[in-house]
Enzyme design. Sequence first.
Site, short mmCIF file in Angstrom:
data_model
loop_
_atom_site.label_atom_id
_atom_site.label_comp_id
_atom_site.label_asym_id
_atom_site.label_seq_id
_atom_site.Cartn_x
_atom_site.Cartn_y
_atom_site.Cartn_z
N TRP A 264 40.72 36.31 35.26
CA TRP A 264 39.40 36.93 35.45
C TRP A 264 39.26 37.47 36.87
O TRP A 264 38.61 38.48 37.10
CB TRP A 264 38.32 35.87 35.19
CG TRP A 264 36.91 36.35 35.47
CD1 TRP A 264 36.07 37.00 34.62
CD2 TRP A 264 36.19 36.20 36.70
NE1 TRP A 264 34.88 37.27 35.23
CE2 TRP A 264 34.92 36.79 36.51
CE3 TRP A 264 36.48 35.64 37.94
CZ2 TRP A 264 33.95 36.82 37.50
CZ3 TRP A 264 35.52 35.68 38.94
CH2 TRP A 264 34.27 36.26 38.72
N HIS A 265 39.91 36.78 37.82
CA HIS A 265 39.78 37.21 39.22
C HIS A 265 40.47 38.53 39.51
O HIS A 265 40.11 39.21 40.47
CB HIS A 265 40.33 36.12 40.16
CG HIS A 265 39.41 34.96 40.29
ND1 HIS A 265 39.41 33.92 39.39
CD2 HIS A 265 38.44 34.68 41.19
CE1 HIS A 265 38.47 33.04 39.75
NE2 HIS A 265 37.87 33.48 40.83
N GLY A 266 41.46 38.88 38.73
CA GLY A 266 42.12 40.16 38.99
C GLY A 266 43.37 40.33 38.17
O GLY A 266 43.91 39.36 37.63
N PHE B 284 36.56 41.48 42.36
CA PHE B 284 36.76 40.80 41.07
C PHE B 284 35.72 41.29 40.06
O PHE B 284 35.60 40.81 39.00
CB PHE B 284 36.66 39.28 41.24
CG PHE B 284 37.62 38.75 42.28
CD1 PHE B 284 38.87 39.33 42.42
CD2 PHE B 284 37.27 37.73 43.11
CE1 PHE B 284 39.75 38.87 43.39
CE2 PHE B 284 38.14 37.25 44.08
CZ PHE B 284 39.38 37.83 44.22
N GLY C 1 40.75 31.97 33.51
CA GLY C 1 39.87 31.97 34.69
C GLY C 1 40.57 32.62 35.87
O GLY C 1 39.96 33.37 36.63
#
Lengths: 473, 407
Positions: free
Chosen positions: A319-321, A473, A316
Amino acid sequence: MIFTSITFFVFFAIVLVLMALVRSAKGRIWMLLAASYIFYGNWNSHYVLLIFMYGLWGWGLGLAMYHASTPGWKRFYFWLSVVLSLGTLTWFKYANFIGENVAKMLELRNWEQVDVVLPVGISFFTFHTMSYLIDLYRGKIGPSKDPAKFFLFVSFFPQLVAGPILRASSFLPQLDRTLRVTWPNFVSGAQLFIGGAIQKSLFADHLSIFVDQVYRTPEIYSAGTLWLAVAAYAMQIFCDFAGYSLMAIGTARILGFELPENFRMPYLARSVADFWHRWHISLSTWLRDYLYIPLGGNRYGPTRTQVNMFITMLLGGLWHGASWNFVLWGALHGVALGVHRGWSAWRERRGRQDHETSGPVAGAIGWAATLLFCCLAWIPFRSPSWETTGVFLRGLVPGGDGIVWLHTPTLGILLLAVIWHAAWQFMPRVVSRLPFRPDELSTWPAMLTIGYSILLLILLVPLNAQPFIYFQF
Amino acid sequence: MSWPVTFANCGSVRRQSLERRLGYFEQVLGRGGILGGESSQRRTVARSGWRVFLRVLLAALVVLGGGEVFVRVFVGSPSPHIYDPLIGYSYQPNGELFQAKEGSTHLRFNALGLNDRDMAPRAGRCRVLVIGDSYTAALQVPREQNFTSVAERIDPALDVINGGRDGLFLGDMHKVTDRLAPAIQPDLVVYVISERAVDTDIALPDFDVQVDPRNGMVVDAVMKVEQQETLKRIFGPVLNRSALATRLAAQFKPMVVEAIAQLGSWRGVLALSGSKPEAIRDSRARPDDVRILEFVFRRMRARSPAALLYVNGLRYAPHHRASVAPTSTEAEMVARRAAQHADLLLRDTGAYLIEANADSKQPPFGFDNALLPGGHLNSVGHEAVGRALVDLVHDSIRKLGRNCSAP
């Protein structure tokens, strides 16, 4: 095209006029699809092809999976769709990150960065497509036979670039009924949009002036200023993202769509687990349904549950970067969730209630600890590098002699945020009066509230407006 | 119900309540009696519509009135600018200004439209006219704290006049001298420049540099003066009276500019525009920055005895240490070379600002309600620049062979 620009207002006005002019249900779907591609193409016209391709393989492989003659073929189509979706996401978002780290590990000196522009919102439309295909594979939903409807599901402009992450099971059925712009939806959607714009433009953008400056050179500031920046960033990212979500939900509602709620006052959470029930709900539920549960969830004992939770949060974070800072942020939350779970299990074994419901003092302690943890965890999330994270954390220790900067607008906004959260907690009846119903619009409280909201929004929006944080993102 | 129909029904709840009320009247007065049946019904609905309209109008006036008060108390006063055919705009003579954007100040401009007190007799003092952009105009600090006042306080033999105006371009500074010099009769004109003037101003497309093709010498370098637009002429009086209108105009301007640019790009995409894109300036034909600046500085010197004060930008380090920002040094070097060629004295403020930062433990730029350490000079910065100005004036006066004595 960001929601708070005149360009968007012109664009949306044209969409509304076309909704009135185009009478057929099918025509309206095609019109919204075209509008969504124009919306995306306004940022980068070449990548409209990419979003079209996502629609094409999502729809095509979905149908192929549904009509597969054997389970083997069905599995093949499913994994092909997963490879295509995740492969594309990996290429655009993580190629350089992976390459850089592999090159570092293998000490390859001639490795060069791939020249690729990250498509805005790719993580969001990848997850849309994947949720559809996974649900279809699991037999939870039927296939979408109308390509226009499916392509619109993938590219629906209000939520295209920063969510909330849609589920096919909730969105596609909305396309089966006649799309209408109704007055109650317009009134409620417009008010949600204004509320979101206030969060984004009045709060988040003003806070960013202070936050950006402090995070650029944290070493020169005093501990007090850095603590203020910690609080300010926590509020900035919430107002930025929750504001965007609210504007997306409002825009969609005007067009007659219901999008899922994405935030529920996360800083009132009394535990980290509670925080994730309130923060970016569409992502946390996505990760729960399509990652945590397939990994085994809590079905294989406490240790495996902890591991599953940690992996889920780690991914997770990623996933943001493409940065170790995001991984660290995810790991911190994974550990915190593990600690909370262990603590709750220990209390249950001792026959005590969960502390979240065990009285005001324990609740307040839980709330304060959660808030402090979440605020501190944002430091690696916001910092451009590990070094900056380290400098920032060291600077938080009192005793340094840096520049004291107590940015007055930031202090004012944080005070307003405290009042807003307190109202939500202690005066839910007052808060629940918003948005106003259509029949309340000509009452003085409604006219003055809406009038002053719009006026303050126009008057105080910073001239150098920032793009939404979650666009990256 | 489809969109247009639903919009027409926007007051359905209100109409239902009206119908209920009408029903009551009809029961009391008898159908077709005093009220006159359907026509009276229509009249009542129309009357009620007017009532709602008037209520909304009143609410809008209340909101706008409250907005005007809010802006005047918390944001700023009506625009102090008036159209000026020479330099685009200048301050209203005897006008007033309140601003809370950076710091918080209440200022009054003098009869010449300058952020200074009214002219006093020279009384043997050296009169120095200081011309520059927002650093000089110093709208962010009280008048007694700005660097021209600081210079007067440090050396009472100086009568320093603040001729600054925010956003004044390097290429326009000599025009201000032309205008003010006859009234002020300065012994020395100090032009205050910074990195912006050297890096940005002379690169602006509106800064028209003309070169003699025979020898490559710069023969003219002028800023294109902004034309008074019809909208400005129409709304100017409103902006000078309403703080709300001033703020709204400032807020909308960039959005409108962005929207027009966006529209232009769409037109380009759709190939609807028949006009060809503006030709890119031939950078080879443009002389280098030093030569352009040299021309500008020579022109300054030709008008009256002049000197240059360069305001440096700083880079900060832990423990209240600071150094001159590398980009500021680079620009300073360019300006210094041009000043040497033009035989103009130039003093930089770097050392003064660094010392002020170390002594006060506060950056000389920025405010607690804006950027710190960025933005304009604060009172610490003005104190430092004031000291630099005094030293520059002393050097220049010595060079000019003038004599000034304290009153």
